[in-house]
Each structure stands twice: as C-alpha cells, then as structure tokens.
Design a protein around this motif. Structure first.
Motif, PDB file in Angstrom:
ATOM      1  N   SER B  70      48.179  45.924  34.184  1.00  0.00           N
ATOM      2  CA  SER B  70      48.137  46.140  35.623  1.00  0.00           C
ATOM      3  C   SER B  70      49.223  47.299  35.959  1.00  0.00           C
ATOM      4  CB  SER B  70      48.265  45.139  36.423  1.00  0.00           C
ATOM      5  OG  SER B  70      47.308  44.202  36.096  1.00  0.00           O
ATOM      6  N   GLN B 115      42.801  44.286  41.000  1.00  0.00           N
ATOM      7  CA  GLN B 115      42.513  43.005  40.362  1.00  0.00           C
ATOM      8  C   GLN B 115      42.285  41.866  41.325  1.00  0.00           C
ATOM      9  OE1 GLN B 115      45.397  42.080  37.177  1.00  0.00           O
ATOM     10  NE2 GLN B 115      44.245  40.451  36.365  1.00  0.00           N
ATOM     11  N   ASP B 191      41.254  47.652  37.703  1.00  0.00           N
ATOM     12  CA  ASP B 191      41.928  46.589  37.032  1.00  0.00           C
ATOM     13  C   ASP B 191      40.975  45.387  36.815  1.00  0.00           C
ATOM     14  OD1 ASP B 191      43.696  44.994  35.850  1.00  0.00           O
ATOM     15  OD2 ASP B 191      45.247  45.496  37.590  1.00  0.00           O
TER      16      ASP B 191
HETATM   17 MG    MG Z   1      46.966  42.657  35.369  1.00  0.00          MG
END
Ligand code: MG
Ligand code: ATP
Lengths: 414, 255
Positions: B70, B115, B191
């Motif tokens: 990330s 994410q 992500d």
């Molecule tokens: Mg991550």
C-alpha cells in the motif's frame, strides 16, 4: 472549479452537517444579539439623559455671584450684598453690547409661606422678569405670565406652578384669586405648565412647585435685604447653541466692565453653562455604556469560543474528507475556498439573524423593561465583523492547514 | 464508456508520449525509500524500491501483509511522498512538482482505488463518482452522464441514489472503482480492489480492468489472490519493503 460550484459544495456541506451548522449559527446569533441589546441599553440611557438635559436649554448660561472658589463666603464691605445687580442684567439685555444674547432673566429666590383662604403651602418664590419664561423654556397653561409692566410697577402679581396651585386651590381655577406671600396679598395672573417632577435635574428644585413674582416686587416687598438691587443669579439664553460661546464672552466682558475689574481672574462672578452639566451627565453614562459594552464583548468572546470549538471539531472531523478531496484532485486553494464559503455562509447568516433579533429586541424590550434602548449601528457592524472573523479564522485556518498535508496523511487522520 | 469524451485537455500530451514511445516507462522508481516515524520508533516501509512499469502494462503486486504494498501504491498515486529516492511519472520528475501539479496528476492521470474505499458517507454513489469530474471542471450535465456510465460499467446502474452506508462492502468497493475510472485515466492503481467481493463481482471488476488494459491503459493492482494476479502481464512480489522478484504472470499463475 468555478465559483458557483464552490458555493454549491459549501452549501452541500452545510446541509450535510445540519445540527452542527445550526449550532454554529445559533452561537453567533446569540452573541451578536447580546452585544446589540446591551450596547443599545447603554446608549438608550445616555440618549435619555442627554435629551432631558437639553430640554432644559442647551444654550443657557447662569451667572452667579462670587468666584467659584469663594462661592460660600460672604463678602465684606457692604454687608452681605450680592455682587450681581438688576443693573448688570439690564446692561446685558442691550443688543449692541451683547448681540448673541436672546433673553436675560435676573432671579432672586426664597422659601416663603403662601396662604390662600384656609390653605397654606411653603414653596420657593422666585423673583424674576418676563424673559424667565423663555429662558426656562416654560409656557403658561392658564392666564398670562409676568410682563415688563408688572416689573416696572412692582405689581403684586404671581404666577403659580401647577403643584403649588393645586395645593392652594385644589382643582379650582387659581387665576384671579388672591394669595398671601409673606403677608402681602398678591393676585394670581397665570399658571405654568407641568414639566413632570423627578426629572434628572430635580436635585435643585421641583419645577412644578414654585411661584414666580416680579423681581422688583420681591426685592421691595417680600424678601427685603440690604441691597434692593442685588440678584441671586442671572439666567441668560444665547440666540442659539452655536452662539453660546459668544454669549459667554459678551457676558463676561460686560460684567467685568460693570464691576470695574480688569483681569478676568479677579472676577466676582461665575458663569456656568448647561453644557457642563450635560457633559458630566453624559460622561457618567458613557462609563455605563463602556461597562455594558464590556459585558457584551465578554459574551461575544464566550460565544466566539463556542463557535471556535464547533468549527475546530468540525474541521478536525473532516480532515479525512479534505484528504479524499485532495486525492481526487482538489488543490489546497480549492479546499481553502470551500471552507471559506462554508464559514462565511455560517458567519453571515448568524450575523444577520443576530442583528435582526437585536434590532427587534431594541424595539420590543423598552416597553417591557421600561428602559429606553437605541440601535447602535457601530455595535451591530462591529459584532458582525467579529463573528465573521471568528468563523473565518477558526473555520478556514485549520482547514487550510489540513489541506497542506499529503492526501494519505489526511486520510489516515482519525 | 467508450463513447464519452475525455474530460482533460492536457492529457493529449501524455497520450502523445504514449503513442510515440510505446516502450517508454510510464513509471520509473529509483531506490525509493519510505520511513514512518512514530515517536522514537522508525518503520522502514519501503527499503529501496526500483521499478519500471511500461505504458499499457498490467502489473500485479503481491506480498505478505505489512510488506509495503500500500505504501508503494500511495507513492505511485502521488498521495504520499517518498522519504528518499526518485520517481518519474511519464518522464516527469514527481519530486519537482508543486501542489497544483500534483493535484492535477491525481485528478487527470491517475485513478486510485483505495483499500478502504474512502467514499464520502454524506453523498450518494452518483455524487461520489462525480467528485473527480467536479475538480476536473466538467459541467454538471456531462458529469452526471459520465458518472452514470461508470456506475453502470461496474454493475451499479440501479444504486445511483444510495449512500455508502446503504451499500454492501462489495458495492462500495465497486463505487470506488467507478470513481477511479470515471475520468478515464491512463494509469489505474487499485489497492486490493477485489478483497471484499464475491466471485461474481470480482469477475465483473476484473473484466473492467481487462477492458481498460485492452484499450491501452496501464493498470497496477495489489492482490493476495493468485487467479487475480494471473490476469496481469507481470507480477511483482514484495517482502519487507523490497521487491524480491519480478516474474511474468505465467510463472505467477503456476506457482
Ligand atoms: Mg495494504
Ligand atoms: N502511517 C503509518 N505510520 C507508521 N507506520 C506505518 C504507516 N503506514 C504503514 N506503516 C507500516 O508500514 C509497513 C507497510 O505497510 P503497508 O500498509 O504498506 O502494508 P501492506 O503491504 O499494504 O499490508 P496489507 O496487505 O495488510 O495491506 C507496515 O509495517 C506498517 O505498519
């Protein structure tokens, strides 16, 4: 993104946070209304006193005997004779000597017992001339006032103030009746208007309770005294409030000549103006207004801190939103502009509503609390400016700080 | 979506580069490091990543949790700045860009799927998807049309007026995807875009990425799933803040 879009975004954010926006507006509103009402109360009281004093005549001079330092002392030489005389007053009446003077009323006064039939009443008997009516800004409701003929003739006539007339004659018409003053029978020729007792100048005399007689009659038949020509004071009215200073100068010059005095510092008389009284009274009220304004400022400050808190919490909560907007392409300038618009809308609507509430309050409250109030434009504008500054400062500053963070740092903010 | 015009005017320069030098890397990282400091503790999330991604590539990033995937993605999307190292995006040095340039890059060149979705809870799905277009200066009518098309493309044409709180996790994820592709960017960074999706939705979203890739866009996605990575043309594996292997997808799928 154009201005309309920014405005729409700001409005949308305000609508989203309805409760918080409402509280912010309420905080600003109450602060501003409080300032307007308290300052209005102070200014109202000040205006009331000013108008009461100026109703006495702002272009009025009073000449009293003796210098201000020795006003209570008795001068030697010719016994207790006063230094002011009817001749002094006559000299001032000359239009060539004193063009700025409109009216001159020499006065003497004494407390005497008045009797009429079975009633008796102790009151202030004032000896004066025809100009007294004009100088004191009074009118007669019944009959007539003294004229110059009465003064010249030492006429046994009297004009009664309303309270005096009522005490002596009840509800009978006093005009034409006879009153005994110090054993001298006098004919009542008129009754004065009522000015209402208990006014701010009431510390000296009750203007609704007095009796006016020709000054010559007073000197010869009523009060006695060693010098029949002496007077206790000379009331002078200037032609207008703008010529008051000139009238003052003319009075001083003429009296110095009359009294053969060369330096004004040696003057055996004192000239005072209503203006002095006015300025003392208004300065007292100014202190009151400053005090009230101080209280108002504190309430605005407290309200401001409340608004500041809401704004700070709001922006802190929205740091994530700021981060997201930046991640999607908003520049720091746009973020700042959005919060500027939001804060301005909140500040302005709170300000306008508060001003409206304050304005309504200054109209409605006086009748409820029987206190005069006036709407202060300066206080209103000042309060709105401060509220806006608080809203903008605490709305925009933290937002623009958040807008400087990297988007991901702002997004991680909890 | 194919019929809609692209909202940007200056991406043409970007396109020109892409057309003239197809093998010119769209992303070039040189010894990128990222250190997070929390009090006295320093966490080295990236420890010298050098990576080159060509125009039109479909790259999958894999690796254990906490390996820095990330972090890398945020730097690629200009959402964060590296502690050291250099980053060229389409030949331009990102480190030398000012705030306005970066905002421009995020808005026009990159579509980012987070994410954690990162949708605005107060706004409807439609308004969320419209946001990047608003900052791109697209007018309201066209914005609505583009947002509608993007939502239809991820299979949410019937959820326009729903707020994120009224959508399932998978649906929120798809709104986030729609928002990332609505400006039709050249670079899509995602992500774990399928982390919360069932197999049907996963297939839908991956279909979208395949189409974008087929139309010449560069796609980089993080995934833990081998079959998702299997669609990519190249797989990068990360471990402890470093790229440990780069392999083509055939190897990745076989392993
Ligand atoms: Mg991550
Ligand atoms: N804001 C931060 N402050 C401090 N440390 C951080 C921060 N963000 C990430 N880290 C640390 O950096 C390392 C890499 O985190 P990152 O989020 O990049 O991992 P990841 O590969 O995406 O993991 P996952 O697969 O679980 O999402 C982790 O050890 C993490 O604890």
């Amino acid at each position: 993104m154009n201005a309309l879009e920014t405005l729409r975004t700001g409005l949308e954010a305000i609508r989203t946070h309805r409760l918080r926006s409402g509280l912010t507006v309420l905080g600003i509103l109450i602060g501003i209304a409080a300032v307007i009402l308290t300052v209005g109360l102070g200014e109202g009281a000040q205006a009331k006193v000013s108008s009461e004093i100026s109703s006495l005549g702002t272009n009025l001079l009073t000449v009293s005997p003796g210098s201000s330092t020795s006003s209570s002392g008795i001068r030697g030489g010719f016994g207790s004779a006063s230094t002011l005389t009817i001749q002094d007053a006559d000299a001032l009446e000359s239009k060539t000597v004193a063009p700025a003077i409109a009216a001159v009323a020499p006065t003497t006064q004494s407390s005497e017992v008045l009797t009429a039939g079975n009633s008796n009443w102790t009151t202030t008997v004032v000896g004066s001339e025809a100009d007294w009516l004009q100088v004191r800004a009074r009118t007669v409701t019944e009959g007539r006032f003294l004229d110059s003929q009465d003064v010249a003739d030492h006429a046994d006539v009297v004009v009664l103030a309303p309270t005096t007339a009522e005490e002596l004659f009840g509800f009978e018409d006093p005009v034409g009746q006879t009153v005994n003053i110090a054993g001298v029978p006098m004919t009542v020729i008129g009754e004065l208007d009522s000015v209402g007792s208990g006014s701010s100048s009431s510390s000296t005399t009750d203007e609704d309770d007095e009796a006016i007689v020709p000054i010559t009659t007073a000197a010869q038949q009523l009060f006695g005294g060693t010098s029949r020509d002496s007077v206790q004071s000379i009331l002078i009215e200037a032609t207008s409030s703008t010529t008051l200073t000139a009238a003052y100068q003319e009075t001083e010059d003429e009296l110095l000549v009359m009294h053969h005095i060369t330096t004004p510092a040696d003057a055996d008389f004192t000239i005072s103006t209503q203006q002095q009284l006015l300025s003392t009274a208004t300065s007292v009220d100014k202190t009151l207004t400053v005090l009230l304004a101080g209280i108002a400022a504190i309430s605005l400050l407290v309200g401001g801190i409340g608004v500041m808190n809401i704004m700070l919490v709001s922006v802190t909560e929205r740091v994530r939103e700021i981060g997201l907007r930046k991640a999607l392409g908003a520049t720091p300038v746009l973020i700042r502009r959005q919060f500027l618009v939001e804060s301005s809308i909140l500040g302005l609507s709170g300000g306008v509503l508060g001003a409206a509430l304050g304005a309504v309050g200054t109209q409605v409250l006086p009748s409820l609390v029987s206190q005069p109030m006036s709407l202060s434009v300066a206080a209103t504008v000042g309060a709105i400016v401060i509220a806006m500054a608080v809203g903008l400062g605490f709305g925009v500053y933290p937002a623009s700080r958040a807008a400087r963070l990297a988007p991901i740092d702002a997004l991680r903010n909890e | 979506m194919t019929g809609t015009s692209r909202p940007t005017d200056d991406t043409q320069q970007f396109d020109a580069t892409a057309v003239v030098r197809v093998d010119h890397p769209v992303i070039e990282l040189e010894d990128v490091r990222k250190t997070y400091r929390t009090g006295s503790l320093a966490v080295e999330a990236l420890r010298g990543v050098s990576l080159s991604i060509g125009v039109g590539e479909y790259l999958a990033v894999m690796g254990p949790s906490g390996s820095g995937k990330s972090t890398l993605m945020h730097i690629l999307g200009c959402l964060d700045v590296p502690t050291s190292g250099r980053y060229w995006l389409a030949g331009e040095d990102v480190g030398a860009m000012d705030e306005a340039d970066l905002a421009h890059v995020r808005n026009r060149r990159v579509g980012f799927v987070f994410q954690q979705f990162n949708l605005l809870a107060s706004m409807t799905a439609q308004r969320n998807v419209e946001l990047p277009l608003m900052y791109a200066g697209v007018d309201r009518v066209e914005r609505r049309a583009l947002a509608l098309a993007a939502l239809q493309r991820v299979g949410l044409g019937d959820r326009l007026e729903h707020r994120p709180g009224e959508l399932s996790g998978g649906q929120q994820q798809r709104v986030a995807v729609a928002r990332a592709i609505v400006t039709d960017p050249d670079l899509i960074l995602a992500d774990e875009p399928t982390g919360n999706l069932d197999s049907v939705s996963t297939a839908d979203v991956l279909e979208v990425f395949d189409e974008l890739h087929a139309s010449g866009r560069t796609v980089v996605l993080i995934t833990h799933e081998r079959d998702v990575a299997g669609r990519a043309s190249r797989v990068v594996r990360m471990h402890d803040g470093m790229v440990v292997s780069e392999e083509d997808s055939v190897v990745g799928a076989r392993a």
